[in-house]
Design a protein around this motif. Structure first.
Motif, PDB file in Angstrom:
ATOM      1  N   TYR A  93       0.937  -1.168  -0.017  1.00  0.00           N
ATOM      2  CA  TYR A  93       0.011   0.094   0.161  1.00  0.00           C
ATOM      3  C   TYR A  93       0.967   1.322   0.015  1.00  0.00           C
ATOM      4  O   TYR A  93       0.424   2.280   0.607  1.00  0.00           O
ATOM      5  N   ASP A  94       1.974   1.185  -0.551  1.00  0.00           N
ATOM      6  CA  ASP A  94       2.788   2.409  -1.055  1.00  0.00           C
ATOM      7  C   ASP A  94       1.972   3.510  -1.487  1.00  0.00           C
ATOM      8  O   ASP A  94       2.328   4.562  -1.700  1.00  0.00           O
ATOM      9  N   HIS A  95       1.402   2.987  -2.748  1.00  0.00           N
ATOM     10  CA  HIS A  95       0.577   4.027  -3.378  1.00  0.00           C
ATOM     11  C   HIS A  95      -0.509   2.762  -4.035  1.00  0.00           C
ATOM     12  O   HIS A  95      -0.554   1.807  -4.055  1.00  0.00           O
ATOM     13  N   PRO A 255      -9.691   1.873   0.170  1.00  0.00           N
ATOM     14  CA  PRO A 255      -9.925   1.363   1.585  1.00  0.00           C
ATOM     15  C   PRO A 255     -10.849   0.479   1.670  1.00  0.00           C
ATOM     16  O   PRO A 255     -10.538  -0.487   2.627  1.00  0.00           O
ATOM     17  N   LEU A 256     -11.844   0.102   0.705  1.00  0.00           N
ATOM     18  CA  LEU A 256     -12.792  -0.909   1.055  1.00  0.00           C
ATOM     19  C   LEU A 256     -12.135  -2.041   0.475  1.00  0.00           C
ATOM     20  O   LEU A 256     -12.171  -3.239   0.825  1.00  0.00           O
ATOM     21  N   TYR A 257     -11.172  -2.087  -0.648  1.00  0.00           N
ATOM     22  CA  TYR A 257     -10.366  -3.054  -1.326  1.00  0.00           C
ATOM     23  C   TYR A 257      -9.458  -3.867   0.143  1.00  0.00           C
ATOM     24  O   TYR A 257      -9.560  -4.656   0.217  1.00  0.00           O
ATOM     25  N   ALA A 258      -8.967  -2.690   0.917  1.00  0.00           N
ATOM     26  CA  ALA A 258      -7.832  -3.108   1.753  1.00  0.00           C
ATOM     27  C   ALA A 258      -8.714  -3.711   3.017  1.00  0.00           C
ATOM     28  O   ALA A 258      -8.570  -4.646   3.712  1.00  0.00           O
ATOM     29  N   LEU A 264      -6.833  -3.293   6.403  1.00  0.00           N
ATOM     30  CA  LEU A 264      -7.069  -1.870   6.407  1.00  0.00           C
ATOM     31  C   LEU A 264      -6.306  -1.247   7.574  1.00  0.00           C
ATOM     32  O   LEU A 264      -5.635  -0.413   7.696  1.00  0.00           O
ATOM     33  N   PHE A 265      -6.326  -2.204   8.761  1.00  0.00           N
ATOM     34  CA  PHE A 265      -5.619  -1.843   9.997  1.00  0.00           C
ATOM     35  C   PHE A 265      -4.510  -2.557  10.335  1.00  0.00           C
ATOM     36  O   PHE A 265      -4.387  -3.704   9.748  1.00  0.00           O
ATOM     37  N   PRO A 266      -3.474  -2.028  11.054  1.00  0.00           N
ATOM     38  CA  PRO A 266      -2.221  -2.726  11.479  1.00  0.00           C
ATOM     39  C   PRO A 266      -2.341  -3.902  12.369  1.00  0.00           C
ATOM     40  O   PRO A 266      -3.543  -3.973  12.839  1.00  0.00           O
ATOM     41  N   GLY A 267      -1.607  -4.975  11.974  1.00  0.00           N
ATOM     42  CA  GLY A 267      -1.812  -6.123  12.693  1.00  0.00           C
ATOM     43  C   GLY A 267      -0.438  -7.008  12.388  1.00  0.00           C
ATOM     44  O   GLY A 267       0.396  -6.683  11.596  1.00  0.00           O
ATOM     45  N   ARG A 268      -0.163  -7.877  13.206  1.00  0.00           N
ATOM     46  CA  ARG A 268       0.662  -8.801  13.199  1.00  0.00           C
ATOM     47  C   ARG A 268       0.831  -9.809  11.899  1.00  0.00           C
ATOM     48  O   ARG A 268      -0.052 -10.527  11.537  1.00  0.00           O
ATOM     49  N   GLY A 269       1.906  -9.983  11.200  1.00  0.00           N
ATOM     50  CA  GLY A 269       2.061 -10.668  10.144  1.00  0.00           C
ATOM     51  C   GLY A 269       1.504 -10.183   8.748  1.00  0.00           C
ATOM     52  O   GLY A 269       1.710 -11.112   7.842  1.00  0.00           O
ATOM     53  N   HIS A 270       1.046  -8.848   8.659  1.00  0.00           N
ATOM     54  CA  HIS A 270       0.576  -8.642   7.392  1.00  0.00           C
ATOM     55  C   HIS A 270       0.662  -6.992   7.354  1.00  0.00           C
ATOM     56  O   HIS A 270       0.804  -6.218   8.071  1.00  0.00           O
ATOM     57  N   VAL A 271       0.652  -6.677   6.077  1.00  0.00           N
ATOM     58  CA  VAL A 271       0.645  -5.219   5.764  1.00  0.00           C
ATOM     59  C   VAL A 271      -0.736  -4.515   5.795  1.00  0.00           C
ATOM     60  O   VAL A 271      -1.516  -5.293   6.023  1.00  0.00           O
ATOM     61  N   SER A 272      -0.614  -3.202   5.846  1.00  0.00           N
ATOM     62  CA  SER A 272      -1.979  -2.410   6.016  1.00  0.00           C
ATOM     63  C   SER A 272      -1.928  -1.197   5.469  1.00  0.00           C
ATOM     64  O   SER A 272      -0.729  -0.682   5.194  1.00  0.00           O
ATOM     65  N   LEU A 273      -2.956  -0.648   4.934  1.00  0.00           N
ATOM     66  CA  LEU A 273      -3.199   0.639   4.396  1.00  0.00           C
ATOM     67  C   LEU A 273      -2.731   1.655   5.418  1.00  0.00           C
ATOM     68  O   LEU A 273      -2.113   2.753   5.180  1.00  0.00           O
ATOM     69  N   ILE A 274      -3.328   1.591   6.333  1.00  0.00           N
ATOM     70  CA  ILE A 274      -2.814   2.647   7.550  1.00  0.00           C
ATOM     71  C   ILE A 274      -1.276   2.730   7.861  1.00  0.00           C
ATOM     72  O   ILE A 274      -0.712   3.774   7.861  1.00  0.00           O
ATOM     73  N   ASP A 275      -0.666   1.581   7.653  1.00  0.00           N
ATOM     74  CA  ASP A 275       0.566   1.696   7.888  1.00  0.00           C
ATOM     75  C   ASP A 275       1.540   2.140   6.683  1.00  0.00           C
ATOM     76  O   ASP A 275       2.294   2.907   6.774  1.00  0.00           O
TER      77      ASP A 275
END
Length: 553
Positions: A93-95, A255-258, A264-275
């Protein structure tokens, strides 16, 4: 019976005043302009488009120097084409991905004919389509804003032939695609037909622009101003509401895709849009753009190295239109583009912000419109003054004075353009048409293809400008040809290198790799434990192919 006689009388003779035209920017709403039905406009636009595409396409694979950003976007487009996902590595989710999805669509026909053609040098030709559409849209927008035919042509030429534009519009940047969609949004917003679907379409086009490059978000207020000016007062509320709703609902798809992917939200073991947003917002600032010694000032100087006329002239014109001349006819007609220039300039001047070299792409069309609009307004003011002066001396003398003033002014403007613009642009455009800045990249790609015994079992750190070249040469995508950033920053790649730099065979040390290795421990160690086996180019722009001492090859 009374007979009424009709007496013939001679009409009173009046001396016709010399013909004076209305101010080209004074018509509100804008005159109905349709490019497809206007022969002179089609001819002028066609000639200018041919010149622009010729200049931008000539020597496009050799100048300017390949950049890692270009390679990244093209590699991500290749991944979409191959069905591997939104990126050739973990998408973080860099762009928004809409930009390189469009690149995938544009380059898809060529990749069907020859999959090996999906390399940075060859696929630069696809940007001619984007640049050509953007140039035509700018001409249409200029005419819809009320500029005369020659003024619209001047704006189109400024946008397409400035050395700054020639250098940057050739490159595979998301900014170029975003500009194309934003120009379409402005054209629809300035439509003289006042159809609600035009404004609805403007909202969709604006959302596509923002999803292509998120920094175009700051241009939306300028688009809203243009839409407000050109919408009918009886349907203005519906038009603006529809455009805002179309833009907002389309933008919410990201954001709906995320959210649907649980990212969408940060969590362990995955990327997120907010990050991803946090990373973009927390990037180290480039410093104040006018402070010598800062990275932002170096970027600004690089822009002025190519062209000073368009950036400085357009910025000065925007300040005048929004400040001193804000109540003039010109200011009202060009309020949207002027606000876009001012907003983008203020964002660039943030001391705490990060300023990339390609940022100026987003402001180029609005700078060209401001310069062309200001020139059109000045020319008409002088002509009108001459015509009125001539009217006081009779029709014939007035007409002669008007024609003389028009010819003199056009000659003076042409001479000024030749001195200030053409002479300044000559060296920059000549460099773009003749220089070969990418010979080291071609030589390095050829060496990695022809001089490595078993590419399929070789691991090489490389920047993304050469990543696809290595993939087509037989290196495994992902863990054979390794984008050097990912060796340290992507856990999925790091797991394939349990012994760190010892599991790597070669490092293709381009200027980008050497510059950024300082903050990448694995890449830094690989450079320190390697020796050059081939060097292409000289000085800071050289590319070294380095064999790692502890490697398997």
């Amino acid at each position: 019976m009374t007979v009424t006689r009709l007496t013939a009388t001679r009409p009173t003779e009046t001396v016709p005043a010399p013909r004076t035209e209305a101010h080209p920017l004074a018509k509100s709403p804008a005159p109905r302009f349709r490019l497809r039905t206007s022969g002179p406009d089609l001819l002028l636009c066609g000639v200018l488009l041919t010149v622009i595409l010729t200049v931008q396409g000539w020597n496009i694979t050799r100048f300017p120097t390949f950049s890692d950003d270009e390679g990244t976007y093209l590699a991500q487009a290749w991944s979409v084409q191959q069905g591997r996902g939104l990126a050739h590595y973990t998408y973080w989710y860099d762009h928004p991905p809409v930009g390189w999805i469009q690149i995938a669509l544009i380059t898809w026909p060529a990749s069907l004919i020859d999959q090996d053609a999906m390399t940075l040098a060859t696929m630069r030709y696809a940007m001619l389509l984007v640049g050509g559409i953007s140039a035509v849209l700018l001409y249409v927008l200029a005419r819809r804003l009320g500029l005369p035919r020659w003024g619209a042509g001047l704006g189109m030429a400024l946008f397409g032939l400035s050395p700054l534009a020639v250098a940057l519009q050739r490159e595979i940047f998301l900014d170029n695609i975003a500009v194309m969609w934003m120009l379409l949004a402005f054209c629809l917003a300035a439509s003289p037909r006042h159809h609600l679907w035009h404004h609805f379409g403007a909202g969709l086009a604006a959302a596509t622009s923002v999803l292509s490059k998120e920094t175009m978000l700051v241009v939306l207020p300028a688009l809203l101003v243009t839409m407000w000016q050109h919408s009918h007062r009886d349907t203005r509320k519906f038009a603006v509401t529809g455009a805002v709703a179309a833009c907002g609902l389309t933008g919410l798809g990201y954001p709906l895709y995320a959210l649907l992917n649980h990212e969408l939200f940060p969590g362990r073991g995955h990327v997120s849009l907010i990050d991803g947003i946090r990373f973009q917002m927390s990037r180290e600032g480039s410093g104040f753009i006018l402070a010598k010694g800062t990275n932002s000032h170096a970027v600004f100087e690089s822009w002025l190295y190519y062209d000073t006329v368009l950036p400085l002239g357009g910025l000065a014109g925007a300040v005048l239109l929004l400040g001193v001349l804000r109540w003039s006819v010109t200011a009202r007609a060009l309020a949207g583009p002027a606000l876009a220039v001012a907003t983008l300039a203020l964002v660039a001047m943030r001391p705490s912000g990060y300023l990339p070299a390609m940022y100026v792409i987003q402001v180029l069309p609005f700078l060209a419109l401001i310069v062309a609009g200001t020139a059109s307004s000045v020319a008409h003011a002088v002509l009108l003054r001459g015509a009125r002066r001539g009217a006081r001396h009779g029709a014939r003398r007035g007409a002669r004075a008007f024609r003389y003033a028009r010819g003199t002014l056009l000659a003076a403007l042409g001479a000024t353009v030749a001195v200030l613009v053409v002479s300044h642009w000559y060296d920059g455009d000549r460099t773009a048409l003749t220089a070969d800045a990418n010979a080291p990249y071609r030589a390095a790609a050829a060496w990695m293809r022809d001089d490595v015994a078993d590419p399929g079992r070789t691991r090489a750190l490389v920047d993304d400008a050469l990543w696809l070249d290595l993939v087509h040469a037989g290196y495994r995508p992902g863990d054979g040809a390794i984008w050097f950033y990912k060796a340290d920053l992507d856990p999925a790649v790091a797991r394939t290198l349990p012994n760190g730099w010892r599991d790597i065979d070669y490092v293709v040390a381009s200027p980008t790799v050497r510059r950024d290795a300082v903050d990448l421990p694995t890449v830094k160690a690989a450079l320190q434990h390697s020796t050059p086996v081939a060097v292409f180019g000289e000085g800071a722009d050289r590319i070294e192919i380095r064999r790692i001492a502890g490697g398997t090859k």
